[in-house]
Design a protein around this motif. Structure first.
Motif, mmCIF file in Angstrom:
data_model
loop_
_atom_site.group_PDB
_atom_site.id
_atom_site.type_symbol
_atom_site.label_atom_id
_atom_site.label_comp_id
_atom_site.label_asym_id
_atom_site.label_seq_id
_atom_site.Cartn_x
_atom_site.Cartn_y
_atom_site.Cartn_z
ATOM 1 N N ALA A 279 5.042 6.800 -6.604
ATOM 2 C CA ALA A 279 4.643 5.706 -5.735
ATOM 3 C C ALA A 279 4.234 6.232 -4.356
ATOM 4 N N ILE A 282 3.938 2.881 -0.004
ATOM 5 C CA ILE A 282 4.819 1.747 -0.266
ATOM 6 C C ILE A 282 5.268 1.148 1.062
ATOM 7 N N ASN A 284 7.631 -0.603 3.301
ATOM 8 C CA ASN A 284 9.062 -0.869 3.331
ATOM 9 C C ASN A 284 9.499 -1.469 4.665
ATOM 10 N N THR A 303 5.697 7.307 2.943
ATOM 11 C CA THR A 303 5.079 7.751 1.686
ATOM 12 C C THR A 303 3.557 7.743 1.777
ATOM 13 N N TYR A 399 -1.228 0.566 3.916
ATOM 14 C CA TYR A 399 -0.898 -0.213 2.721
ATOM 15 C C TYR A 399 -2.084 -1.028 2.230
#
Length: 448
Positions: A279, A282, A284, A303, A399
């Motif tokens: 992944a 991501i 968060n 990430t 994102y």
């Protein structure tokens, strides 16, 4: 003055609270504010120096330039709240475009954003707001430039040092220098940023602000040029931001070479670059009102990965002039190599990379799609984003990146996905309609 954006995306300037800040009460009398308190329901009450509640509070906006777009800041403990001249609290918004996502680096600093425009943009906007200049599209010709300069002269404003740059808008991303590896490799500034109470690992709440040193990690550069009222949209990143996904390029021997996804350590926004199939990107952390909501504190590590290393998908023809993605990638890599060779070895700008730039064919109205996903009957794909039409900056669209192997128009998000469908500056630029016009000429503001 500082800027804040409300929940609808509208920008406001902010007048900071003074130690002897006064407001108007229900009788329109000026009353000094001693403190502001919050009840159990979160409702605010203004208290005067005698300990009495001030009723029907209306802030006094000192700015005489478009005061309707200026807010007054008040402190409630270490938190800031903002009120307009009518006494209405304005809820502000933070976070990345399209997601309200927050991004944190490996040094545990959040990323902060600054948007700015150049002098030609500011003169043009003010002239349009006064009805003195045609505001149908951004300037792209010498005559449009000259009209802006002539208007500026009537206002007593200084001639821009480079009017041929036309209208430019920059959005920049910054991270705290504290605990930043190789801090000397970044352009830095001093800035005020919010501080957070992190006692609740699931919800960080703003509790004040501090002045600190920030390092530049990313930059969108947008500008109007000859024949392109839709503007050219380009983006840059620091070379140690995020690892690239796999890509191809064409070498000097006309051979296509495959480059594997970046791995290893030392990336500011990726804690495990060796995970090239797991992944990535991501979200968060989400900004909500004056808080940051943490989805999973146990895995709160960045990430970020640049899915399209140089702004084009891996499986499509990127534009009408490049036969393969490798050809387009080679052009961007070559530009970077050429410019870096021109810079002094100690020039800090050598640490930043051009990821790509996009525009539309012939300056046509953007349709939100990237080549070749426009009209199947349009051989030149007017309106499609070309150049490197699927750009994303891993510090600003972390994102909101398209998949590397785009298969349809829904997968091909270009800059024009959010900044498209019109050539009118109010729709094309998200800040044009919110920026306050320049004030009348003053030697104290803008000397000749």
């Amino acid at each position: 003055m500082p800027l804040v954006r409300d929940k609808s995306g509208r920008l406001f300037e902010v007048e900071p609270q003074k130690s002897d800040e006064k407001v108007k009460d229900e009788t329109n009398k000026l009353v000094q504010v001693s403190r502001i308190v919050t009840d159990a329901k979160g409702l605010l009450s203004f208290i005067d120096t005698k300990g009495k509640v001030i009723k029907n509070v209306k802030p006094v906006i000192e700015s005489k330039v478009d005061p309707v777009n200026v807010l007054q800041e008040f402190k409630v403990g270490k938190k800031s709240v903002f009120f307009n001249s009518k006494g209405e609290e304005v809820q502000t918004e933070q976070g990345q475009a399209g997601s309200n996502g927050a991004l944190m680096g490996e040094n545990k600093s959040l990323v902060y954003y600054i948007t700015m425009v150049n002098d030609v943009y500011a003169y043009f906007l003010t002239g349009v707001n006064e009805g003195k200049l045609n505001g149908n599209q951004f300037p792209t010709t010498a005559s449009a430039r000259d009209s802006i300069l002539a208007y500026a002269k009537t206002k007593g404003w200084a001639t821009p040092p480079d009017p041929d740059a036309l209208a430019m808008e920059l959005k920049t991303s910054w991270i705290e220098v504290k605990d930043l590896p190789n801090a000397a490799s970044y352009i830095t500034i001093q800035a005020k940023i919010p501080t957070y109470d992190k006692s609740n690992p699931n919800k960080w709440v703003v509790n004040g602000q501090t002045t600190t040193t920030l390092a530049l990690v990313g930059m969108h550069v947008v500008g109007s040029v000859a024949g392109h009222p839709e503007m050219i949209w380009a983006t840059f990143e620091h070379e140690k931001n995020s690892p690239n996904a796999a890509y191809a390029y064409r070498d000097v021997n006309d051979k296509i070479k495959q480059v594997k996804a970046d791995t290893g350590e030392g990336w500011l926004f990726n804690a495990n670059a060796n995970d090239t199939v797991g992944a990535q990107n991501i979200q968060n952390m989400t900004v909500k009102a004056d808080s940051i909501i943490i989805t999973n504190p146990a895995v709160n590590s960045p990430t970020a990965r640049r899915i399209m290393a140089w702004g084009v998908a891996s499986n499509t023809v990127p534009n009408g002039e490049d036969k393969t993605p490798a050809d387009s990638n080679s052009e961007i890599i070559s530009i970077n190599n050429a410019v870096r060779k021109m810079l002094d070895a100690k020039d800090i700008r050598r640490n930043y990379l051009l990821i790509g730039a996009t525009w539309t064919f012939g300056g046509s109205v953007p349709n939100g799609k990237s080549y070749p996903y426009g009209s199947a009957t349009d051989s030149i794909h007017k309106g499609d984003a070309i150049g490197t039409g699927q750009l994303a900056n891993t510090t600003m669209e972390t994102y909101f990146q398209s998949p590397s192997s785009a298969s349809n128009a829904g997968d091909s998000r270009s800059c024009f996905y959010c900044h498209g469908y019109t050539l009118n500056p109010n729709g094309l630029s998200h800040v044009f309609g919110s920026i306050i016009s320049l004030p009348p000429y003053s030697k104290k503001i803008l000397p000749k």
